[in-house]
Design a protein around this motif. Structure first.
Motif, PDB file in Angstrom:
ATOM      1  N   VAL A  26     -20.368 109.304  24.837  1.00 43.84           N
ATOM      2  CA  VAL A  26     -21.366 108.427  24.901  1.00 43.84           C
ATOM      3  C   VAL A  26     -21.646 107.424  23.373  1.00 43.84           C
ATOM      4  O   VAL A  26     -22.797 107.453  23.194  1.00 43.84           O
ATOM      5  N   TRP A  27     -20.595 108.093  22.471  1.00 40.16           N
ATOM      6  CA  TRP A  27     -20.503 107.378  21.278  1.00 40.16           C
ATOM      7  C   TRP A  27     -19.625 106.151  20.930  1.00 40.16           C
ATOM      8  O   TRP A  27     -18.520 105.986  21.857  1.00 40.16           O
ATOM      9  N   VAL A  28     -19.972 105.350  20.260  1.00 39.19           N
ATOM     10  CA  VAL A  28     -19.061 104.175  19.894  1.00 39.19           C
ATOM     11  C   VAL A  28     -19.266 104.189  18.280  1.00 39.19           C
ATOM     12  O   VAL A  28     -20.238 104.457  17.570  1.00 39.19           O
ATOM     13  N   TRP A  29     -18.219 103.464  17.647  1.00 36.29           N
ATOM     14  CA  TRP A  29     -18.115 103.246  16.087  1.00 36.29           C
ATOM     15  C   TRP A  29     -17.841 101.974  15.763  1.00 36.29           C
ATOM     16  O   TRP A  29     -17.259 101.251  16.522  1.00 36.29           O
ATOM     17  N   ASP A  30     -18.705 101.240  14.723  1.00 37.38           N
ATOM     18  CA  ASP A  30     -18.352 100.054  14.123  1.00 37.38           C
ATOM     19  C   ASP A  30     -17.165 100.025  13.229  1.00 37.38           C
ATOM     20  O   ASP A  30     -16.591 101.025  12.635  1.00 37.38           O
ATOM     21  N   ALA A  31     -17.018  98.798  12.726  1.00 33.42           N
ATOM     22  CA  ALA A  31     -15.693  98.750  11.865  1.00 33.42           C
ATOM     23  C   ALA A  31     -15.819  99.389  10.469  1.00 33.42           C
ATOM     24  O   ALA A  31     -14.965  99.663   9.877  1.00 33.42           O
ATOM     25  N   ASP A  32     -17.339  99.674  10.163  1.00 42.56           N
ATOM     26  CA  ASP A  32     -17.357 100.376   8.864  1.00 42.56           C
ATOM     27  C   ASP A  32     -17.351 102.030   9.268  1.00 42.56           C
ATOM     28  O   ASP A  32     -17.731 102.687   8.244  1.00 42.56           O
ATOM     29  N   GLY A  33     -17.038 102.321  10.337  1.00 42.19           N
ATOM     30  CA  GLY A  33     -16.875 103.836  10.837  1.00 42.19           C
ATOM     31  C   GLY A  33     -18.448 104.456  11.169  1.00 42.19           C
ATOM     32  O   GLY A  33     -18.598 105.659  11.177  1.00 42.19           O
ATOM     33  N   ARG A  34     -19.343 103.573  10.990  1.00 44.80           N
ATOM     34  CA  ARG A  34     -20.820 104.122  11.612  1.00 44.80           C
ATOM     35  C   ARG A  34     -20.677 104.364  13.098  1.00 44.80           C
ATOM     36  O   ARG A  34     -20.267 103.740  13.943  1.00 44.80           O
ATOM     37  N   ARG A  35     -21.407 105.441  13.280  1.00 50.74           N
ATOM     38  CA  ARG A  35     -21.385 105.837  14.734  1.00 50.74           C
ATOM     39  C   ARG A  35     -22.758 105.665  15.400  1.00 50.74           C
ATOM     40  O   ARG A  35     -23.618 105.550  14.715  1.00 50.74           O
ATOM     41  N   TYR A  36     -22.635 104.983  16.459  1.00 49.89           N
ATOM     42  CA  TYR A  36     -23.821 104.894  17.309  1.00 49.89           C
ATOM     43  C   TYR A  36     -23.978 105.753  18.509  1.00 49.89           C
ATOM     44  O   TYR A  36     -22.996 105.901  19.257  1.00 49.89           O
TER      45      TYR A  36
ATOM     46  N   VAL B 265     -23.276  93.956  16.653  1.00 47.19           N
ATOM     47  CA  VAL B 265     -22.352  95.181  16.066  1.00 47.19           C
ATOM     48  C   VAL B 265     -20.993  95.078  16.448  1.00 47.19           C
ATOM     49  O   VAL B 265     -20.751  94.158  17.493  1.00 47.19           O
ATOM     50  N   HIS B 266     -20.221  95.186  15.617  1.00 43.48           N
ATOM     51  CA  HIS B 266     -18.740  95.160  15.446  1.00 43.48           C
ATOM     52  C   HIS B 266     -17.912  96.438  16.091  1.00 43.48           C
ATOM     53  O   HIS B 266     -17.919  97.309  15.217  1.00 43.48           O
ATOM     54  N   LEU B 267     -17.827  96.509  17.192  1.00 44.52           N
ATOM     55  CA  LEU B 267     -17.249  97.754  17.607  1.00 44.52           C
ATOM     56  C   LEU B 267     -15.818  98.058  17.614  1.00 44.52           C
ATOM     57  O   LEU B 267     -15.160  97.018  17.740  1.00 44.52           O
ATOM     58  N   VAL B 268     -15.225  99.117  17.327  1.00 42.99           N
ATOM     59  CA  VAL B 268     -13.888  99.213  17.214  1.00 42.99           C
ATOM     60  C   VAL B 268     -13.401 100.583  17.931  1.00 42.99           C
ATOM     61  O   VAL B 268     -12.225 100.623  18.282  1.00 42.99           O
ATOM     62  N   LYS B 269     -14.265 101.410  18.448  1.00 44.69           N
ATOM     63  CA  LYS B 269     -13.719 102.844  19.009  1.00 44.69           C
ATOM     64  C   LYS B 269     -15.037 103.009  19.770  1.00 44.69           C
ATOM     65  O   LYS B 269     -16.160 102.997  19.252  1.00 44.69           O
ATOM     66  N   GLY B 270     -14.613 104.039  20.856  1.00 48.61           N
ATOM     67  CA  GLY B 270     -15.508 104.513  21.675  1.00 48.61           C
ATOM     68  C   GLY B 270     -15.144 105.922  22.436  1.00 48.61           C
ATOM     69  O   GLY B 270     -13.898 106.136  22.392  1.00 48.61           O
ATOM     70  N   GLU B 271     -15.903 106.808  22.201  1.00 54.45           N
ATOM     71  CA  GLU B 271     -15.733 107.932  23.148  1.00 54.45           C
ATOM     72  C   GLU B 271     -16.947 108.817  23.677  1.00 54.45           C
ATOM     73  O   GLU B 271     -17.808 109.145  22.958  1.00 54.45           O
TER      74      GLU B 271
END
Lengths: 427, 427
Positions: free
Chosen positions: A35-45, A27-33
């Motif tokens: 309990v959520w994190v987002w990858d470089a394609d904007g997908r939320r986990y 997973v290539h993460l770029v953002k977190g908030e």
């Protein structure tokens, strides 16, 4: 994917080989908030794994505390500063009265490295006992406790291992008091063995929640007998709270309180600064002063005003957002949900845990309890594909490791459970 | 003062005894900016000591980078992130081509702890050589290198010490090539001794600037012979750049470049993140991969996006504000000023250093060179009373340690020199 391939190649070139990535498709993460994190394609986990961002990824109050103090002053503890005193006062107030002083470090590894020397300073001995599936950190001294990789030049000879307790497959085949007795006996054998060695017996170091061992469900008072055995032998009990500490178990602020014991030394790290590098060792005044007398110790970054501001903000948020209570309520709810999934999926052999550190042990057969380790790997990868991040752990590497940021909600738990239901159904 | 007394009592209660405070009258700092710090009474001090706030206390660009990244994402390196790759690429570009990969840690101590194991992984040996007045950090493994405090259980037996080089009182009584030969011979003896031991010879670890040893003025090529001796014996050369790195010497970005050598492993810490806890180990791909193969290593906070943002901002400021050039120019100016003070004050025995790491060795007699260690203590305390913070160091603890933040200006140097003139006159 091709973007990831390029990143992975660059990573190997700059950081070397064998740098773990958790998943088959990293997973290539770029953002977190939260309990959520987002990858470089904007997908939320949904983050069901990370305990470091304890009060939630990028919690604004922690970020603000760091930014404010970093803009004001950041220096070391050879100058006087109230930040470290206010924090240590607040931190030690969460412990038994006997645990009233602290040394702040930058990592949990550094904390355990200090703790071992504290026990040496008090006892004059160097022999240590740990479980045979533990992990207490990455320094040369602390990695000697792990049996996973023999160090160059061999083990120091001063470490003895006791079996990782497994409540699902108890030592001697019996649960309850028989299990406690059998385990304490193994501990006493290790103590006697060290006493006969040139090293002597210094300390037992355990995670009171046995997190890496797979957070086994243990008989009540399991560690009480162990603590008695350690004290009777003149040793110290070190509790590594890197994982269960700061309210994670829902019922108690510290894992050793959950286990019903009072250790001599407590170490902490990961969640302490919500990701900012801070760790610590808490002990009695006498224990700490024995260490300070026997060893020179100064840690340049340890206890700096910014680290203390971050750690204080974490305590503020824990309190104000009642996150320990949240861990208790949501953890109970999620475990009930997991148990319910067990009615549908035979793979779920044992649901256990406390607060927001829980999971299911996956087995091929509920009678033989044969671990489904490969399936566990497939499950966590499939969860990741479906947008839910979790891990696996335990002696057999077949338990799901669900240990989310503390603001994890019932809705989050429902999402995790429904995706898991799907994944298990699709195996 | 009474305020300080209360703080000190509270500090001892919460942090234990023997926590050093530098000065007889400890400084209680509350604010920092550039080369200035302020105490709780609003008094301003010129900071001639702190190398951790490398580009200046609370530099706005570093603070902004930390705040921005802390609000965006802060997680570990098991997820992919470009921050660590961009930083390591930039960092390794400042080295010889052979030093092209890195492991990021949280402290210089952790970096040296890793470096020793890297050398073990490459050589299969565990014997290490250091100087007899060195300090490479606070972990159990790394503190074995220091002779200041024998550890409980004794030294491991795998460490040999060579004399701290002293250019002012050279080994064998002669300077120049004779000194270099004498020191290299001492090193060769230590190597041979280790080779005969069960440990074998793994590495020589030195600060290439010999900072703690008192930053001696050494003959050109002093360490070149040492590096050759180490390689000939199949060992690795570890350079600890915690103090001279990141342009401090004014002439070179790294202390080993200043010394004219290329080490096998380089470690760094203090100035790297301007106070944010970050350290690192740089080595060749082969050396790093040998370590990664022989030891499991993962550092939860090491190389996290916030630490990398802080460290990148430090490189930005160093470049944009031309701070290495500033260190060269102001350092030269300040040393000339110190030498000039030497014309008035017999106490100044030897002025030396490079860039913004320099000082004067104080002696009772210029012929016998008898160290004025007690006077050095009085001098730094008197400087503190007059609003200038500096330290002392060296084998005889009689050298002033002037190692200010890198934006230190000629005006700052003038102020420091005039206060020092005053203090020396008033002794």
């Amino acid at each position: 994917m091709s973007n990831n391939a390029a990143l992975l190649a660059r990573r190997e070139r700059l950081l070397g080989k064998n740098v773990s990535t958790f998943y088959n498709d990293p997973v290539h993460l770029v953002k977190g908030e939260g309990v959520w994190v987002w990858d470089a394609d904007g997908r939320r986990y949904l983050d069901c794994y990370n305990n470091v961002p304890h009060v939630g990824h990028c919690h604004p109050r922690v970020v603000e505390a760091i930014a404010r103090q970093a803009a004001t002053l950041n220096t070391h503890t050879r100058y006087l500063h109230e930040g470290i005193l206010d924090y240590v006062e607040r931190l030690t107030a969460t412990f038994d009265d006997s645990l009233d002083t602290a040394i702040l470090t930058c990592t949990g590894s550094e904390a355990n490295d200090v703790a071992l020397r504290m026990a040496q300073a008090v006892t004059g001995k160097t022999g240590v006992i740990a479980t045979n599936f533990t992990y207490h950190g990455n320094t040369a001294a602390v990695s000697q406790l792990s049996i996973r990789m023999p160090p160059v030049g061999g083990y120091g000879g001063h470490v003895r291992h006791v079996p990782a307790p497994d409540g699902y497959r108890p030592l001697g085949g019996e649960g309850g008091e028989a299990f406690t007795r059998a385990w304490t006996e193994a501990l006493n054998e290790a103590i006697e063995d060290l006493k006969k060695s040139p090293f002597g017996f210094s300390a037992l170091i355990v995670c009171p929640y046995f997190a890496n061992e797979g957070f086994p469900q243990l008989p009540p008072g399991f560690l009480v007998s162990a603590a008695e055995a350690v004290r009777k032998a003149g040793g110290l009990l070190i509790c590594d709270e890197v994982q269960p500490g700061f309210g994670r178990t829902g019922s108690h602020f510290w894992g050793h309180q959950y286990a019903g014991i009072t250790p001599d030394i407590v170490t902490m790290g990961k969640p302490m600064g919500n990701g900012h590098p801070i760790g610590g060792v808490v002990a009695s005044t006498d224990t700490l002063n024995a260490f300070r007398k026997a060893f020179r110790y100064f840690n340049t970054f340890g206890g700096n005003p910014v680290s203390c501001a971050a750690a204080s903000a974490v305590l503020d948020v824990l309190e104000d957002e009642k996150l320990m209570e949240n861990a208790r309520v949501v953890g109970e709810y999620a475990r009930a949900g997991l148990s319910k999934l067990g009615e549908k999926h035979d793979l779920i052999g044992n649901v256990r845990g406390s607060g927001l550190f829980f999971g299911a042990e996956l087995v091929l057969d509920r009678t033989t309890k044969e671990p489904a380790s490969d399936i566990a790997t497939r499950v966590i990868n499939a969860m990741r594909e479906r947008g839910v991040l979790m891990g696996k752990l335990g002696v057999k590497q077949n338990a799901t490791k669900i240990r989310p940021p503390m603001p994890f909600s019932k809705d989050n738990a429902d999402l995790m459970l429904s995706v898991l239901d799907d994944v298990l159904a699709g195996l």
